[in-house]
Every structure is written in structure tokens, then in C-alpha cells.
Design a protein around this motif. Structure first.
Motif, PDB file in Angstrom:
ATOM      1  N   GLY A 221       3.844  -8.582  -1.495  1.00 34.26           N
ATOM      2  CA  GLY A 221       3.700  -7.264  -0.882  1.00 34.26           C
ATOM      3  C   GLY A 221       2.255  -6.945  -0.550  1.00 34.26           C
ATOM      4  N   ALA A 222       2.060  -5.873   0.222  1.00 36.85           N
ATOM      5  CA  ALA A 222       0.701  -5.439   0.571  1.00 36.85           C
ATOM      6  C   ALA A 222      -0.059  -4.969  -0.659  1.00 36.85           C
ATOM      7  CB  ALA A 222       0.762  -4.324   1.605  1.00 36.85           C
ATOM      8  N   ASN A 223       0.658  -4.700  -1.745  1.00 35.42           N
ATOM      9  CA  ASN A 223      -0.009  -4.284  -2.993  1.00 35.42           C
ATOM     10  C   ASN A 223      -0.474  -5.489  -3.818  1.00 35.42           C
ATOM     11  OD1 ASN A 223       2.438  -5.227  -3.879  1.00 35.42           O
ATOM     12  ND2 ASN A 223       3.166  -3.281  -4.739  1.00 35.42           N
ATOM     13  N   LEU A 227       7.194  -8.885  -4.598  1.00 33.41           N
ATOM     14  CA  LEU A 227       8.280  -7.911  -4.429  1.00 33.41           C
ATOM     15  C   LEU A 227       9.592  -8.674  -4.583  1.00 33.41           C
ATOM     16  CD1 LEU A 227       7.085  -5.541  -1.568  1.00 33.41           C
ATOM     17  CD2 LEU A 227       6.444  -5.623  -3.978  1.00 33.41           C
ATOM     18  N   PHE A 259       7.724  -5.601   6.927  1.00 37.54           N
ATOM     19  CA  PHE A 259       8.090  -4.292   6.364  1.00 37.54           C
ATOM     20  C   PHE A 259       6.852  -3.594   5.791  1.00 37.54           C
ATOM     21  CE2 PHE A 259       9.566  -1.481   2.952  1.00 37.54           C
ATOM     22  CZ  PHE A 259      10.419  -0.669   3.684  1.00 37.54           C
ATOM     23  N   CYS A 260       6.013  -4.364   5.102  1.00 35.80           N
ATOM     24  CA  CYS A 260       4.800  -3.771   4.518  1.00 35.80           C
ATOM     25  C   CYS A 260       3.895  -3.187   5.605  1.00 35.80           C
ATOM     26  CB  CYS A 260       4.031  -4.810   3.703  1.00 35.80           C
ATOM     27  SG  CYS A 260       4.763  -5.135   2.088  1.00 35.80           S
ATOM     28  N   CYS A 263       5.490   0.084   6.343  1.00 35.60           N
ATOM     29  CA  CYS A 263       5.510   0.989   5.197  1.00 35.60           C
ATOM     30  C   CYS A 263       4.112   1.534   4.860  1.00 35.60           C
ATOM     31  CB  CYS A 263       6.119   0.246   4.001  1.00 35.60           C
ATOM     32  SG  CYS A 263       5.983   1.128   2.438  1.00 35.60           S
ATOM     33  N   GLN A 264       3.252   0.697   4.360  1.00 36.40           N
ATOM     34  CA  GLN A 264       1.848   1.067   4.053  1.00 36.40           C
ATOM     35  C   GLN A 264       1.697   2.164   2.993  1.00 36.40           C
ATOM     36  OE1 GLN A 264      -1.280  -0.191   6.205  1.00 36.40           O
ATOM     37  NE2 GLN A 264       0.222  -1.806   5.865  1.00 36.40           N
ATOM     38  N   CYS A 266       1.663   2.027  -0.325  1.00 43.59           N
ATOM     39  CA  CYS A 266       0.699   1.701  -1.385  1.00 43.59           C
ATOM     40  C   CYS A 266      -0.733   1.756  -0.860  1.00 43.59           C
ATOM     41  CB  CYS A 266       1.001   0.337  -2.004  1.00 43.59           C
ATOM     42  SG  CYS A 266       0.949  -1.023  -0.835  1.00 43.59           S
ATOM     43  N   CYS A 312       5.851   1.991  -4.530  1.00 40.97           N
ATOM     44  CA  CYS A 312       6.493   0.997  -3.654  1.00 40.97           C
ATOM     45  C   CYS A 312       8.005   1.267  -3.601  1.00 40.97           C
ATOM     46  CB  CYS A 312       6.222  -0.413  -4.172  1.00 40.97           C
ATOM     47  SG  CYS A 312       7.053  -1.660  -3.173  1.00 40.97           S
ATOM     48  N   PRO A 313       8.551   1.498  -2.420  1.00 36.36           N
ATOM     49  CA  PRO A 313       9.983   1.809  -2.333  1.00 36.36           C
ATOM     50  C   PRO A 313      10.871   0.677  -2.852  1.00 36.36           C
ATOM     51  CG  PRO A 313       9.013   1.537  -0.136  1.00 36.36           C
ATOM     52  CD  PRO A 313       7.889   1.563  -1.104  1.00 36.36           C
TER      53      PRO A 313
HETATM   54  S1  SF4 Z   1       4.521   0.167  -0.922  1.00 36.53           S
HETATM   55 FE1  SF4 Z   1       5.257  -0.525   1.056  1.00 36.53          FE
HETATM   56  S2  SF4 Z   1       3.488  -1.607   1.896  1.00 36.53           S
HETATM   57 FE2  SF4 Z   1       3.147  -1.461  -0.284  1.00 36.53          FE
HETATM   58  S3  SF4 Z   1       3.993  -3.318  -1.170  1.00 36.53           S
HETATM   59 FE3  SF4 Z   1       5.599  -1.773  -1.260  1.00 36.53          FE
HETATM   60  S4  SF4 Z   1       6.776  -2.112   0.601  1.00 36.53           S
HETATM   61 FE4  SF4 Z   1       4.816  -3.141   0.888  1.00 36.53          FE
END
Ligand code: SF4
Ligand code: SF4
Length: 415
Positions: A221-223, A227, A259-260, A263-264, A266, A312-313
Motif C-alpha cells: 500500500g501507499a502507507n 495490504l 487503488f492507492c 484513495c490517498q 493515508c 486505511c479503508p
Molecule cells: S489508505 Fe488508501 S492509499 Fe493508503 S494504503 Fe490504504 S488504500 Fe492505499
């Protein structure tokens, strides 16, 4: 706006005995199974600039955090380290233990997977242990070729209270449970006639995420976290390597990379502004890169922070629900809501969507590098600012460096 489904991923249910789940991946989220990487570059960097664990490379700030911990954190961390030490020690020598059973020569992937699920591991996958990622100090330690990637779920309710001591109890408590379960699973593999080496979650032999991705257990994930389908980044990950005959799993495209970018959450909610919106190429892999120096001061002072995990969803609602919602609406489930994005920071209060705590520049000034490197850095600054030190100061400096070198740096840490 409804999206076209490109493919549907079928994964085992969250717990042993649960029905399989289906994850629809929208056409516009489809990229590659696993992660985009340039294999030749990964090999080049691993040969030319081999990685070492942050517990060594960044030992100076890892030591500094103990000076800013709250009293409660300090007490809890000491207690955790006491409880965890025998588990980490047992893992360190587990690869030397001889099998207790007789091998049949058959593939035992299913038997290991079943046992791991019965023990409570939510995600189980098999892949080759990719030695290109092995930390320098562990290169001779890793004995077997096949990696069993194992993720244990951190408690859902406690995690939603992040950042908090309650969530920290869940974080470190999960590692304590996991450390014991890994030893049980390794015993089981030995009873089937094979060697098993436990790679502790608190004494890592390598960054484990690339191998989890290769084994199809999620995407990055972007974090900066794995995931995983059911619990997102609320997965505490570890590995066992073995010489048993097993079949490797394949990487999967869950649609996370794209998706990240949509979303963005995080990235926008990180109090340290440590997460980057755009992906970069790093050591042969395309990823969102975390700025360590902007994260660490926040983590250390605010109960481990981990807002990036909480908001994070995928962590909050699970991948099936999030991806179904995206296909049905083109939107990110929970984005912009207090439920998903809100958090409370110790002594600073509540921050809803669009609101972030502010920190001054000084807040981010922390020691850098290894302990001895940080000492040299300070010595150089003193030399430039105050001129030549006295003989007594030079001897004191030399003694400090020597004591650090003699003591050595520990690979054990608080991941
Ligand atoms: S919050 Fe969104 S952008 Fe960050 S890791 Fe989770 S899905 Fe990816
Ligand atoms: S732990 Fe906190 S500061 Fe660090 S990246 Fe996550 S949200 Fe940002």
C-alpha cells in the motif's frame, strides 16, 4: 459510476473454516500481479548496496526513542521485551534443530497450510526465500530455500483506537502470540520430517513484504504496509523457511497499486507528512516511499502513531467490501468521513478530515544513522563550532566509540 470488473480474486475466508471470499478488481485498477519491478535492478542493488536492518542502520534514533517515550510506553515496552526475548532467542536457533519425524517425500504444502490456519494465521502463502533481500548480518543465518509467509491479525477493536496505548497493547501483544505460534508450527514441520527456521517478526532476516507479495497474500500500500485481503495492514507478518517439499503460490493483482493512487487517505492524514502521493522507483521496485525521518519522531512521541494503518479503508472494512464498493460507485469506501479519517492525538485533541496536527522544525530533529556515526557527526559539529577539543574530550570520545563498537548493534527491534 459503476466500473467494469476485470477479474475476480478468490481467497480463503478470514478464519479457518470460513467460506471463501470473492474480490472484484475493476478494469481501471488493474496493473500487474504483485508489484512492478525490474528484476535486474533488484539484483544489482542487492549485490552493490546490500540492505541492513534498520535496527542497525538507524540504531541512533532507535535508541533515542527510549528517551522520549511516555512513562506508560516505557513500562510497557520493557515488559514486552522481557516476554518476547525467549521467543526471539528460540527463533534464532530454530534452524539448527533436527527433524523429529520421517519424511514421506510427498508435497506437504496443504498439511502446513491447514496447520497454520488451525493455529490462527489468517494468511498463509508459499514462495522462494528471495536471498536478494536478506539483511547483511543475516546472510549466513538463513538456511532453507522455501519461505512460508504467515500473517496474524491484530485485534480489530483495539486497532481502531490508534494512536493509543490500547492499540499498542494489541500491536506488541500480537507479536508475543505470533512468536509462540511460529515455534509451534516449526515443531509441526519437524514432526513431518523437515527442517524449519523461524524468522521472527522482531528480529527480521529481510524485509518480508516482497515475499508476501510474491506469495499472493496482498500488495504494497501507499502507507508502506502489506495490504492483505481481510485485515489490510493490521497483519503482523513473519516467516518460516524450510527444506520440505512445497508448491509456491503466485503473486496476485488485487488492484491495490492503482487503488492507492485514487484513495490517498493515508497520505493526506499522516500527521508527520511522511507519506508521498507519487510512486518512485527504489532499488528496482516501483512504490510509494515513506520518509523515515518524518515518521519516527511522531511514532516515538504519540503511542506508535500508525494513523496510516487506522485510516486505511482496507484495514477498516476489508478488501472485499472496499473493492465491491469501488466497482458499484467508483468511490473509496469511507473516504472523507470522520469514521474512517478521524483520530485523536494525545494532549492535542481530535483531528477530523482535512485537519492535521502541526509540529515545528525542531520536533523532527532526531539522531541519524548508526550509534557511532551519530557520535562522529556530533564530534564534527563540535569541532567546527568550538575548535579543537581538549585531550580529555578526545579520550572521552574515543572511549564512547570503542564502547559502542565492542557492544555492537542488535538486530532485534520493535517492528
Ligand atoms: S489508505 Fe488508501 S492509499 Fe493508503 S494504503 Fe490504504 S488504500 Fe492505499
Ligand atoms: S506512523 Fe504516523 S507519522 Fe508515520 S507514516 Fe504512519 S501516519 Fe505518518
Amino acid at each position: 459510476m459503476t466500473k467494469t470488473v476485470n477479474h475476480v480474486v478468490t481467497r480463503p475466508g478470514r478464519k479457518h473454516g470460513d467460506a471463501d471470499v470473492q474480490i472484484p478488481v475493476a478494469e481501471d485498477l488493474t496493473t500487474v500481479p504483485g508489484i512492478r519491478q525490474r528484476d535486474a535492478d533488484v539484483s544489482f542493488y542487492s549485490r552493490t548496496y546490500p540492505q541492513e536492518t534498520q535496527n542497525i542502520e538507524k540504531a541512533a534514533d532507535r535508541q533515542w526513542v527510549w528517551s522520549v517515550y511516555s512513562e506508560e510506553t516505557l513500562k510497557h515496552r520493557k515488559r514486552h521485551d522481557e516476554l518476547n526475548e525467549p521467543l526471539v532467542d528460540a527463533a534464532a536457533v530454530s534452524g539448527d534443530l533436527e527433524p523429529t519425524g520421517t519424511p514421506t517425500g510427498e508435497d506437504i504444502t496443504d498439511a502446513i497450510r491447514l496447520k497454520a490456519r488451525e493455529l490462527g494465521f489468517g494468511e498463509v502463502g508459499f514462495t522462494k526465500f528471495d536471498r536478494r533481500y536478506t539483511y547483511t548480518g543475516k546472510k549466513r543465518w538463513v538456511k532453507y530455500e522455501h519461505a512460508i509467509c504467515l500473517a496474524l491479525e491484530q485485534d480489530y477493536v483495539q486497532t481502531q483506537s490508534l494512536p493509543s496505548m490500547d492499540a499498542e497493547f494489541a500491536h506488541f501483544g500480537t507479536y508475543e502470540i505470533e512468536g509462540a505460534l511460529l515455534l509451534d508450527l516449526a515443531d509441526y514441520i519437524r514432526s513431518l520430517g523437515y527442517h524449519a527456521q523461524v524468522h521472527s517478526p522482531n528480529d527480521n532476516s529481510a524485509p518480508y513484504i516482497p515475499m508476501f507479495v510474491a506469495a499472493g497474500l496482498g500488495q504494497l500500500g501507499a502507507n508502506g504496509q502489506l495490504l492483505s485481503p481481510h485485515f489490510g495492514s493490521r497483519a503482523r507478518i513473519a516467516m518460516i523457511t524450510t527444506d520440505a517439499l512445497v508448491t509456491y503460490d503466485e503473486p496476485i493483482d488485487y488492484g491495490i497499486h492503482q487503488f492507492c493512487q485514487v484513495c490517498q487517505v493515508c497520505v493526506n492524514r499522516c500527521p508527520g507528512r511522511a507519506l508521498l502521493a507519487e510512486k518512485v522507483w527504489w532499488r528496482g521496485v516501483e512504490k510509494n516511499k515513506l520518509i523515515y525521518e518524518r515518521c519516527r519522531p511522531v511514532m516515538a512521541r504519540y503511542d506508535g502513531c500508525a494513523v496510516c494503518m487506522k485510516v486505511c479503508p482496507i484495514q477498516r472494512f476489508g478488501m472485499p467490501a472496499v473493492m465491491e464498493h469501488y466497482v458499484a460507485t467508483g468511490e473509496v469506501l469511507g473516504k472523507g468521513t470522520h469514521l474512517l479519517e478521524g483520530y485523536t492525538f494525545l494532549e492535542r485533541g481530535y483531528f477530523g478530515p482535512g485537519e492535521l496536527p502541526q509540529f515545528d522544525r525542531q520536533f523532527f530533529e532526531i539522531p541519524h544513522g548508526r550509534n557511532e556515526e551519530w557520535l562522529f557527526q556530533q564530534f564534527k559539529e563540535k569541532l567546527m563550532n568550538e575548535g579543537l577539543p581538549s585531550e580529555e574530550e578526545i579520550v572521552g570520545f574515543a572511549k564512547q566509540v570503542r564502547s559502542i563498537l565492542v557492544k555492537g548493534n542488535s538486530t532485534i527491534g520493535d517492528e
